[in-house]
Design a protein around this motif. Structure first.
Motif, PDB file in Angstrom:
ATOM      1  N   CYS A   2     -34.053  -1.755 -51.623  1.00  0.00           N
ATOM      2  CA  CYS A   2     -32.800  -1.262 -52.205  1.00  0.00           C
ATOM      3  C   CYS A   2     -33.018  -0.803 -53.644  1.00  0.00           C
ATOM      4  O   CYS A   2     -33.780  -1.405 -54.393  1.00  0.00           O
ATOM      5  N   MET A   3     -32.307   0.264 -54.006  1.00  0.00           N
ATOM      6  CA  MET A   3     -32.250   0.718 -55.384  1.00  0.00           C
ATOM      7  C   MET A   3     -30.791   0.961 -55.732  1.00  0.00           C
ATOM      8  O   MET A   3     -30.008   1.376 -54.873  1.00  0.00           O
ATOM      9  N   GLY A   4     -30.435   0.740 -56.989  1.00  0.00           N
ATOM     10  CA  GLY A   4     -29.035   0.927 -57.343  1.00  0.00           C
ATOM     11  C   GLY A   4     -28.804   1.224 -58.804  1.00  0.00           C
ATOM     12  O   GLY A   4     -29.695   1.068 -59.638  1.00  0.00           O
ATOM     13  N   TRP A   5     -27.602   1.681 -59.072  1.00  0.00           N
ATOM     14  CA  TRP A   5     -27.121   1.914 -60.435  1.00  0.00           C
ATOM     15  C   TRP A   5     -25.903   1.020 -60.667  1.00  0.00           C
ATOM     16  O   TRP A   5     -25.001   0.957 -59.810  1.00  0.00           O
ATOM     17  N   PHE A   6     -25.886   0.379 -61.819  1.00  0.00           N
ATOM     18  CA  PHE A   6     -24.783  -0.470 -62.205  1.00  0.00           C
ATOM     19  C   PHE A   6     -24.347  -0.071 -63.605  1.00  0.00           C
ATOM     20  O   PHE A   6     -25.078   0.612 -64.324  1.00  0.00           O
ATOM     21  N   ARG A   7     -23.155  -0.508 -64.001  1.00  0.00           N
ATOM     22  CA  ARG A   7     -22.706  -0.204 -65.352  1.00  0.00           C
ATOM     23  C   ARG A   7     -21.898  -1.365 -65.896  1.00  0.00           C
ATOM     24  O   ARG A   7     -21.335  -2.159 -65.145  1.00  0.00           O
ATOM     25  N   GLN A   8     -21.869  -1.433 -67.214  1.00  0.00           N
ATOM     26  CA  GLN A   8     -21.083  -2.470 -67.874  1.00  0.00           C
ATOM     27  C   GLN A   8     -20.463  -1.889 -69.133  1.00  0.00           C
ATOM     28  O   GLN A   8     -21.174  -1.403 -70.019  1.00  0.00           O
ATOM     29  N   ALA A  60     -23.546   2.824 -57.641  1.00  0.00           N
ATOM     30  CA  ALA A  60     -24.096   3.484 -56.462  1.00  0.00           C
ATOM     31  C   ALA A  60     -25.357   2.749 -56.032  1.00  0.00           C
ATOM     32  O   ALA A  60     -26.092   2.234 -56.872  1.00  0.00           O
ATOM     33  N   SER A  61     -25.600   2.713 -54.745  1.00  0.00           N
ATOM     34  CA  SER A  61     -26.800   2.072 -54.228  1.00  0.00           C
ATOM     35  C   SER A  61     -27.360   2.866 -53.063  1.00  0.00           C
ATOM     36  O   SER A  61     -26.627   3.610 -52.396  1.00  0.00           O
ATOM     37  N   MET A  62     -28.653   2.695 -52.858  1.00  0.00           N
ATOM     38  CA  MET A  62     -29.345   3.437 -51.800  1.00  0.00           C
ATOM     39  C   MET A  62     -30.210   2.488 -50.989  1.00  0.00           C
ATOM     40  O   MET A  62     -30.930   1.672 -51.560  1.00  0.00           O
ATOM     41  N   TRP A  63     -30.124   2.654 -49.666  1.00  0.00           N
ATOM     42  CA  TRP A  63     -30.941   1.827 -48.773  1.00  0.00           C
ATOM     43  C   TRP A  63     -32.356   2.403 -48.681  1.00  0.00           C
ATOM     44  O   TRP A  63     -32.575   3.567 -49.026  1.00  0.00           O
ATOM     45  N   PRO A  64     -33.311   1.630 -48.190  1.00  0.00           N
ATOM     46  CA  PRO A  64     -34.699   2.094 -48.126  1.00  0.00           C
ATOM     47  C   PRO A  64     -34.909   3.363 -47.306  1.00  0.00           C
ATOM     48  O   PRO A  64     -35.887   4.080 -47.537  1.00  0.00           O
ATOM     49  N   ASN A  65     -34.026   3.656 -46.363  1.00  0.00           N
ATOM     50  CA  ASN A  65     -34.219   4.874 -45.573  1.00  0.00           C
ATOM     51  C   ASN A  65     -33.945   6.141 -46.389  1.00  0.00           C
ATOM     52  O   ASN A  65     -34.177   7.243 -45.913  1.00  0.00           O
ATOM     53  N   ALA A 110     -33.710  -2.589 -59.043  1.00  0.00           N
ATOM     54  CA  ALA A 110     -34.550  -2.536 -57.851  1.00  0.00           C
ATOM     55  C   ALA A 110     -34.602  -3.910 -57.200  1.00  0.00           C
ATOM     56  O   ALA A 110     -34.535  -4.928 -57.892  1.00  0.00           O
ATOM     57  N   ALA A 111     -34.720  -3.905 -55.895  1.00  0.00           N
ATOM     58  CA  ALA A 111     -34.705  -5.157 -55.144  1.00  0.00           C
ATOM     59  C   ALA A 111     -36.041  -5.389 -54.446  1.00  0.00           C
ATOM     60  O   ALA A 111     -36.912  -4.517 -54.420  1.00  0.00           O
ATOM     61  N   ARG A 112     -36.172  -6.571 -53.897  1.00  0.00           N
ATOM     62  CA  ARG A 112     -37.337  -6.888 -53.058  1.00  0.00           C
ATOM     63  C   ARG A 112     -36.933  -7.029 -51.592  1.00  0.00           C
ATOM     64  O   ARG A 112     -37.653  -7.630 -50.798  1.00  0.00           O
ATOM     65  N   ARG A 113     -35.782  -6.473 -51.250  1.00  0.00           N
ATOM     66  CA  ARG A 113     -35.375  -6.476 -49.850  1.00  0.00           C
ATOM     67  C   ARG A 113     -34.608  -5.190 -49.576  1.00  0.00           C
ATOM     68  O   ARG A 113     -34.201  -4.484 -50.499  1.00  0.00           O
TER      69      ARG A 113
END
Length: 124
Positions: free
Chosen positions: A33-39, A49-54, A98-101
């Motif tokens: 997984c990859m993503g964007w976050f904001r604060q 926004a987030s994106m799956w590995p595919n 970035a994630a590890r899953r």
């Protein structure tokens, strides 16, 4: 060692556009997984926004749906966030993660690695 470096933030007037980039080292985008976050000041961090590995499945916050687009490059080293029709309420520090899953990509708890952030300021 995983490093994420964001760039592309700045100041823009309402209705304008910005493109954020996240350069990843020690990590292959499109594996997990990859993503964007904001604060924003005084507010909790929120998923943008987030994106799956595919590389196809994505998730957007309701507040940015139809205005923001998450994508990645073919070399699998850079994640992007195209932001159009920006509003003052989009003003925040934006973080790449970035994630590890490769599942539950819409949740911040999924992510293990975070960048330092890039500031986006939208004026009315």
């Amino acid at each position: 060692q995983v490093q994420l470096v964001e760039s592309g933030g700045g100041s823009v007037q309402a209705g304008g556009s910005l493109r954020l980039s996240c350069a990843a080292s020690g990590y292959t985008i499109k594996t997990y997984c990859m993503g964007w976050f904001r604060q924003a000041p005084g507010k909790e961090r929120e998923g943008v926004a987030s994106m799956w590995p595919n590389g196809v499945d994505t998730h957007y916050a309701d507040s940015v749906e139809g205005r923001f687009t998450i994508s990645q490059d073919g070399a699998k080293t850079t994640l992007y966030l195209q932001m159009d029709s920006l509003k003052p309420e989009d003003t925040a520090m934006y973080y790449c993660a970035a994630a590890r899953r490769g599942w539950s990509c819409q949740f911040s708890t999924t992510y293990n690695y975070w960048g330092q952030g890039t500031q986006v300021t939208v004026s009315a």
